[in-house]
Write a protein that holds these residues in place. Structure first.
Motif, PDB file in Angstrom:
ATOM      1  N   GLY A 201       3.631  -1.119   4.199  1.00 50.10           N
ATOM      2  CA  GLY A 201       3.164  -0.021   2.773  1.00 50.10           C
ATOM      3  C   GLY A 201       4.122   0.776   2.777  1.00 50.10           C
TER       4      GLY A 201
ATOM      5  N   GLN B  37      -2.069   4.585  -4.251  1.00 47.29           N
ATOM      6  CA  GLN B  37      -3.012   5.700  -3.854  1.00 47.29           C
ATOM      7  C   GLN B  37      -2.650   7.284  -3.577  1.00 47.29           C
ATOM      8  OE1 GLN B  37      -2.649   3.105  -0.056  1.00 47.29           O
ATOM      9  NE2 GLN B  37      -4.375   3.675  -0.020  1.00 47.29           N
TER      10      GLN B  37
ATOM     11  N   PHE C 118      -8.332  -1.734   3.244  1.00 46.33           N
ATOM     12  CA  PHE C 118      -7.238  -2.460   3.807  1.00 46.33           C
ATOM     13  C   PHE C 118      -8.126  -4.082   4.060  1.00 46.33           C
ATOM     14  CE2 PHE C 118      -4.124  -4.335   7.205  1.00 46.33           C
ATOM     15  CZ  PHE C 118      -3.671  -4.359   5.847  1.00 46.33           C
TER      16      PHE C 118
ATOM     17  N   THR D 224      -9.291  -4.849   1.149  1.00 37.21           N
ATOM     18  CA  THR D 224      -8.141  -5.846   0.101  1.00 37.21           C
ATOM     19  C   THR D 224      -7.550  -7.340   0.267  1.00 37.21           C
ATOM     20  OG1 THR D 224      -7.838  -3.309  -0.568  1.00 37.21           O
ATOM     21  CG2 THR D 224      -5.287  -4.525  -0.616  1.00 37.21           C
TER      22      THR D 224
ATOM     23  N   PHE E  13       0.949  -1.055   0.344  1.00 39.31           N
ATOM     24  CA  PHE E  13      -0.103   0.057   0.101  1.00 39.31           C
ATOM     25  C   PHE E  13       1.151   1.313   0.422  1.00 39.31           C
ATOM     26  CE2 PHE E  13      -3.062  -3.598   1.600  1.00 39.31           C
ATOM     27  CZ  PHE E  13      -3.819  -3.260   1.523  1.00 39.31           C
TER      28      PHE E  13
ATOM     29  N   THR F  82      -5.102   5.300   4.620  1.00 39.72           N
ATOM     30  CA  THR F  82      -6.003   3.594   4.133  1.00 39.72           C
ATOM     31  C   THR F  82      -6.671   3.317   5.216  1.00 39.72           C
ATOM     32  OG1 THR F  82      -4.150   3.334   2.944  1.00 39.72           O
ATOM     33  CG2 THR F  82      -5.163   1.518   3.953  1.00 39.72           C
TER      34      THR F  82
ATOM     35  N   TYR G  12      -9.775  10.468   4.871  1.00 42.30           N
ATOM     36  CA  TYR G  12     -10.271   9.603   4.900  1.00 42.30           C
ATOM     37  C   TYR G  12     -10.986   8.438   6.354  1.00 42.30           C
ATOM     38  CZ  TYR G  12      -9.790   8.866  -0.193  1.00 42.30           C
ATOM     39  OH  TYR G  12     -10.380   9.595  -1.991  1.00 42.30           O
TER      40      TYR G  12
ATOM     41  N   ILE H 227      -0.117   2.066   5.418  1.00 45.54           N
ATOM     42  CA  ILE H 227      -1.340   1.761   5.925  1.00 45.54           C
ATOM     43  C   ILE H 227      -1.867   2.524   7.048  1.00 45.54           C
ATOM     44  CG2 ILE H 227      -1.715  -0.161   7.178  1.00 45.54           C
ATOM     45  CD1 ILE H 227       0.268  -2.616   5.769  1.00 45.54           C
TER      46      ILE H 227
END
Length: 332
Positions: free
Chosen positions: A100, A123, A79, A82, A67, A74, A219, A70
């Motif tokens: 990450g 991302q 997470f 995924t 990622f 996220t 987020y 993390i």
């Protein structure tokens, strides 16, 4: 003592090479011979020695799932979805290594002897040095969530802009003209795409774009709550808010309740992602379904294909979004 390929070969009266090919479903072996060997393997409870196999085939039997980060930006649901999607495809023959990118000071430990393939849930453009390193190492790569050009890269992404456009358009058809946006983490491509779709809907419906109605989020639930409190403190608050993910939408709804207001009677809210518990909220959340689990499962299928048959072709796969209408939006 565990049975070996030599034990099966002796009983089947064939060479151990024939047994190995049969167990690996080689087209060079006759079906009758293959069936006989597989039956013997089952009777003897034969278990492949993957460590030995790795040495012979120069494979690690490890797939990396990376990622951007993390710990930053996220959400736990993103997470989990995924990992669930990848894990549903990659069987026990492979180890799954999850990290990450921001945990690495350098990428020297990322090399072909350690990873048979890598899936990147990308991302941000900050991932580009990592992508370049993986390609230089000759490691098969699948990039999810962000389109990245490169020889042999498979890209699997959802159409986030389209999803955000439909969410904003739905709010407008419900009579709302004062629409606000709680954005995702700055620098993330998903944040930009969702903003683009939201703005496109306003422009097409000839509604004004107010800067004070565009509030940054991270987020997570807490940032959604903070952003909604800022919007409610305006002299003329919006009547509807599109949140760039469901976690922020949950925080936004809680902030509305804290002000002794109601959803959707006083404020309509739409999320994005359709995480597992969005349908069990009070009220159930109207949201854009982005199939992260399916995207991740598709990514896992493609990385297994690339491991077995490397390709120099670049591939882009779009997966559609769907507006899920529940009860967090009211008519104006």
């Amino acid at each position: 003592m565990a049975a070996t390929i030599k034990d099966i070969a002796k009983l089947a009266n064939v060479s151990h090479t024939t047994v190995s090919r049969a167990l690996n479903n080689s087209p060079l072996i006759k079906e009758e011979t293959k069936r006989k060997i597989l039956e013997l393997a089952e009777q003897l409870n034969y278990t492949p020695n993957y460590n030995a196999k790795s040495l012979v085939m120069q494979r690690s039997h490890t797939i990396g799932l990376f990622f951007t980060s993390i710990s930053r930006g996220t959400s736990s649901s993103f997470f989990a979805d995924t990992i669930r999607g990848v894990n549903s495809v990659i069987d026990t023959h492979f180890n799954l290594f999850v990290r990450g990118i921001d945990e690495f000071d350098d990428f020297s430990s990322i090399h072909r002897r350690r990873f048979d393939g890598i899936i990147l849930m990308s991302q941000s453009e900050e991932d580009n040095p990592f992508i370049d390193h993986v390609l230089q190492q000759g490691i098969p790569l699948v990039v999810l969530n962000r389109q990245v050009a490169g020889e042999g890269i498979v890209n699997i992404i959802s159409n986030d802009a389209e999803g955000a456009y439909h969410a904003a358009s739905y709010l407008i058809t419900c009579g709302h003209t004062r629409l606000a946006l709680i954005e995702g983490r700055e620098g993330f491509k998903s944040s930009q795409r969702r903003r683009d779709g939201f703005v496109k809907a306003l422009v097409e419906h000839q509604l004004p774009i107010h800067n004070e109605y565009m509030v940054a989020g991270q987020y997570d639930t807490e940032s959604g709550s903070r952003a909604m409190k800022r919007l409610l403190a305006l002299a003329e608050p919006p009547t509807a808010v599109f949140c760039s993910n469901d976690d922020m939408a949950i925080g936004a709804i809680n902030a509305v309740f804290e002000q002794r207001m109601r959803v959707p009677e006083d404020m309509s809210i739409v999320g994005f992602d359709d995480i597992g518990y969005s349908q069990y909220m009070t009220p159930p959340l109207t949201t854009v379904k982005r199939p992260i689990e399916q995207i991740s499962a598709a990514g896992a299928s493609h990385i297994l294909e690339l491991i077995e048959s490397p390709s120099s072709k670049e591939k882009l796969i779009y997966m559609g979004t769907e507006l899920i209408i529940r009860r967090s939006v009211g008519m104006k």
